[in-house]
Each structure stands twice: as C-alpha cells, then as structure tokens.
Design a protein around this motif. Structure first.
Motif, PDB file in Angstrom:
ATOM      1  N   LEU A  89       0.840  -1.201   0.000  1.00 51.72           N
ATOM      2  CA  LEU A  89       0.000   0.000   0.000  1.00 51.72           C
ATOM      3  C   LEU A  89       0.876   1.252   0.000  1.00 51.72           C
ATOM      4  CD1 LEU A  89      -2.745  -1.159   2.536  1.00 51.72           C
ATOM      5  CD2 LEU A  89      -2.699  -1.386   0.045  1.00 51.72           C
ATOM      6  N   LYS A  90       1.365   1.611  -1.158  1.00 53.65           N
ATOM      7  CA  LYS A  90       2.320   2.710  -1.291  1.00 53.65           C
ATOM      8  C   LYS A  90       1.690   4.088  -1.078  1.00 53.65           C
ATOM      9  CE  LYS A  90       5.329  -0.412  -2.388  1.00 53.65           C
ATOM     10  NZ  LYS A  90       6.325  -0.862  -1.380  1.00 53.65           N
ATOM     11  N   SER A  91       0.363   4.192  -1.202  1.00 52.75           N
ATOM     12  CA  SER A  91      -0.310   5.491  -1.046  1.00 52.75           C
ATOM     13  C   SER A  91      -0.854   5.703   0.357  1.00 52.75           C
ATOM     14  CB  SER A  91      -1.460   5.614  -2.058  1.00 52.75           C
ATOM     15  OG  SER A  91      -0.989   5.545  -3.389  1.00 52.75           O
ATOM     16  N   LEU A  92      -0.681   4.724   1.233  1.00 50.84           N
ATOM     17  CA  LEU A  92      -1.249   4.802   2.578  1.00 50.84           C
ATOM     18  C   LEU A  92      -0.603   5.931   3.383  1.00 50.84           C
ATOM     19  CD1 LEU A  92      -3.233   3.348   4.496  1.00 50.84           C
ATOM     20  CD2 LEU A  92      -1.307   1.973   5.282  1.00 50.84           C
ATOM     21  N   THR A  93      -1.436   6.817   3.938  1.00 51.51           N
ATOM     22  CA  THR A  93      -0.931   7.929   4.737  1.00 51.51           C
ATOM     23  C   THR A  93      -1.357   7.854   6.204  1.00 51.51           C
ATOM     24  OG1 THR A  93      -2.826   9.323   4.140  1.00 51.51           O
ATOM     25  CG2 THR A  93      -0.869   9.476   2.747  1.00 51.51           C
ATOM     26  N   ALA A 103       2.936  -7.781  16.675  1.00 51.10           N
ATOM     27  CA  ALA A 103       4.241  -7.851  17.331  1.00 51.10           C
ATOM     28  C   ALA A 103       5.375  -7.606  16.348  1.00 51.10           C
ATOM     29  CB  ALA A 103       4.422  -9.203  18.009  1.00 51.10           C
ATOM     30  N   SER A 104       5.079  -7.545  15.053  1.00 51.94           N
ATOM     31  CA  SER A 104       6.090  -7.293  14.026  1.00 51.94           C
ATOM     32  C   SER A 104       5.569  -6.255  13.044  1.00 51.94           C
ATOM     33  CB  SER A 104       6.428  -8.585  13.276  1.00 51.94           C
ATOM     34  OG  SER A 104       7.321  -8.320  12.202  1.00 51.94           O
ATOM     35  N   LEU A 105       6.411  -5.232  12.792  1.00 51.08           N
ATOM     36  CA  LEU A 105       6.004  -4.116  11.933  1.00 51.08           C
ATOM     37  C   LEU A 105       6.736  -4.098  10.595  1.00 51.08           C
ATOM     38  CD1 LEU A 105       6.097  -1.350  14.689  1.00 51.08           C
ATOM     39  CD2 LEU A 105       4.087  -2.596  13.880  1.00 51.08           C
ATOM     40  N   GLU A 106       7.496  -5.121  10.287  1.00 53.22           N
ATOM     41  CA  GLU A 106       8.350  -5.130   9.102  1.00 53.22           C
ATOM     42  C   GLU A 106       7.631  -4.705   7.821  1.00 53.22           C
ATOM     43  OE1 GLU A 106      11.546  -5.489   8.948  1.00 53.22           O
ATOM     44  OE2 GLU A 106      11.892  -6.019  11.045  1.00 53.22           O
ATOM     45  N   PRO A 107       6.417  -5.190   7.529  1.00 54.20           N
ATOM     46  CA  PRO A 107       5.767  -4.797   6.277  1.00 54.20           C
ATOM     47  C   PRO A 107       5.516  -3.297   6.157  1.00 54.20           C
ATOM     48  CG  PRO A 107       4.731  -6.760   7.162  1.00 54.20           C
ATOM     49  CD  PRO A 107       5.645  -6.243   8.230  1.00 54.20           C
ATOM     50  N   LEU A 108       5.369  -2.609   7.277  1.00 54.08           N
ATOM     51  CA  LEU A 108       5.086  -1.166   7.225  1.00 54.08           C
ATOM     52  C   LEU A 108       6.292  -0.362   6.758  1.00 54.08           C
ATOM     53  CD1 LEU A 108       2.985  -0.613  10.471  1.00 54.08           C
ATOM     54  CD2 LEU A 108       2.216  -1.191   8.158  1.00 54.08           C
ATOM     55  N   GLY A 109       7.473  -0.952   6.769  1.00 50.03           N
ATOM     56  CA  GLY A 109       8.661  -0.251   6.291  1.00 50.03           C
ATOM     57  C   GLY A 109       8.585   0.105   4.821  1.00 50.03           C
ATOM     58  N   SER A 110       7.646  -0.511   4.092  1.00 47.28           N
ATOM     59  CA  SER A 110       7.476  -0.207   2.664  1.00 47.28           C
ATOM     60  C   SER A 110       6.422   0.856   2.414  1.00 47.28           C
ATOM     61  CB  SER A 110       7.085  -1.491   1.907  1.00 47.28           C
ATOM     62  OG  SER A 110       8.078  -2.479   2.037  1.00 47.28           O
ATOM     63  N   CYS A 111       5.723   1.297   3.444  1.00 48.14           N
ATOM     64  CA  CYS A 111       4.663   2.299   3.293  1.00 48.14           C
ATOM     65  C   CYS A 111       5.275   3.699   3.412  1.00 48.14           C
ATOM     66  CB  CYS A 111       3.574   2.081   4.331  1.00 48.14           C
ATOM     67  SG  CYS A 111       2.790   0.455   4.253  1.00 48.14           S
ATOM     68  N   HIS A 112       5.974   4.125   2.387  1.00 50.96           N
ATOM     69  CA  HIS A 112       6.821   5.321   2.475  1.00 50.96           C
ATOM     70  C   HIS A 112       6.050   6.631   2.580  1.00 50.96           C
ATOM     71  CE1 HIS A 112      10.382   2.937   1.947  1.00 50.96           C
ATOM     72  NE2 HIS A 112       9.924   2.412   0.831  1.00 50.96           N
ATOM     73  N   ASN A 113       4.751   6.617   2.317  1.00 51.35           N
ATOM     74  CA  ASN A 113       3.960   7.840   2.451  1.00 51.35           C
ATOM     75  C   ASN A 113       3.220   7.926   3.780  1.00 51.35           C
ATOM     76  OD1 ASN A 113       4.393   9.264  -0.075  1.00 51.35           O
ATOM     77  ND2 ASN A 113       3.324   7.570  -1.073  1.00 51.35           N
TER      78      ASN A 113
END
Length: 222
Positions: A89-93, A103-113
C-alpha cells in the motif's frame, strides 16, 4: 443470518471467509473483496480509498493489499497479528492498528507515504521492533500508548521511552497524542504566559496616548 461489515447489517448473498479461532469464542474474519466492497460501497478494489473496518473480528488481511490506491485505513479493535498485505500500500498515509495483536512491523517499512500510525494496544515489547520504520521520512504522528482508552504496549513501561522515540524518529511532531517537547505544547504554554504578562502590564509614564495592546505570539487555536 450473516451480518454486514462490523455488524452493519445483512450481507445478502455475499460470503465472508471465516474460521474458528483457537483463542476466540466467535469467528475470525478474513478480508475478502466482498467484505471490502460491502463496507465501502465501491465496485472495484482499486477505487477504495478510505475503508473503515473497526471492530470486525478481522484476523487475516486477505486481499487488502490489492487496494492499490488506499490512503486511509482503520483496522482498530480486531485480532490482527500479521501485516504482510500492507507492504504493497504505497499510497497509505493514515493507519490505525490500535487494539490488535501486532508484534512485528516489518511490512510497514514499505509504506513510504505513511504520516500517522496508531499502534496503541498491541504486543510491541522493544524499541528494536520499531527500527524498521526509521525509513518512513513522512511519519509525523506515532501512538503506542493511549491514556484515554488505556491501550498500551509492553515497551511503554520502559523509562523515558518517549524520549527514545523522539531520538529514533526526529521528524515526529506528536508522540502518543502529545506534541513533541520543545516545538509543541510546552512552547505554546510559554508563549501564552508571555502574552498574559504583556497584556497585564500597565502603561505608566505621563504620556497622553494609551498603551497599545500586546499582540499575541501565537494565533488562537494553534
């Protein structure tokens, strides 16, 4: 009769993917295209921008990653532990994940916006688990503890964890709903005190012109 998203009403002929959770008395919900379309009124996943999926007993994010243009997402008060689909989700703000099992946030590291992230009431036990978010240069608001709802994370018991967060994420403007020290509430209070002092000071002297009212240092409602 099956209920609509978040208990909003019958779903008619549409099906949800459910499974019985070992720790849940009810049924755990998978996010499906039918659920998303029913909850938003949209006909395609690409057109979904602002889904509200609060309190829907969701345990699996399913096809949520197919909502390529999604900008704002409320997944609070569910049973979510895995965030994998959010990585696309690249547009997620704005993302609200409060009151889940994360308990793990790794996928959010790709949500650059991503600009605002609410993680209060999850299972984050160490600041190390937040290091994957350090590349989110747009992140301005981060919540791990909500005193109003008493939602917390284990790491919030560490002394001065807010100061550690401020060092890790220098771009943050608010932590746990409070303005970061030095540029928020404390500065506003200082300016307000100065305004009050200047406004109360007398004109003195023998001049005939009345003293001019002091101008505020900050606008009302800052």
């Amino acid at each position: 009769m099956p209920q609509g998203p978040c208990g909003s009403g019958p779903l008619g002929g549409m099906e949800w993917h459910r499974e019985v959770g070992e720790e849940e008395e009810g049924e755990a919900v998978w996010i499906t295209p039918q659920l998303l379309k029913a909850s938003t009124g949209e006909f395609t996943l690409e057109s979904i921008l602002l889904p509200k999926l609060r309190g829907c007993a969701i345990a699996h994010l399913g096809c949520l990653g197919d909502c390529a243009n999604l900008e704002w997402l409320d997944l609070s008060s569910n049973a979510i532990s895995q965030l994998g689909p959010l990585a696309t989700l690249k547009s997620l703000t704005v993302l609200n994940l409060s009151h889940n099992r994360v308990a793990s946030l790794e996928p959010l590291g790709s949500c650059h916006n991503l600009q605002s992230l609410n993680l209060a009431g999850n299972q984050l036990g160490s600041l190390q688990q937040l290091r994957c978010l350090m590349g989110l240069w747009c992140l301005e608001s981060l919540c791990l503890h909500d005193p109003l709802t008493r939602l917390n994370n284990p790491l919030c018991t560490a002394p001065a964890y807010c100061a550690a967060l401020a060092n890790m994420f220098p771009g943050l403007k608010t932590i746990d709903g409070e303005r970061v020290s030095g540029c928020g509430s404390e500065l506003y209070q200082l300016c307000w005190d100065l305004d009050s002092s200047l406004g109360c000071s007398g004109g003195g002297g023998a001049g005939t012109e009345p003293p001019r009212a002091a101008q505020p240092w900050v606008e009302a409602g800052f």
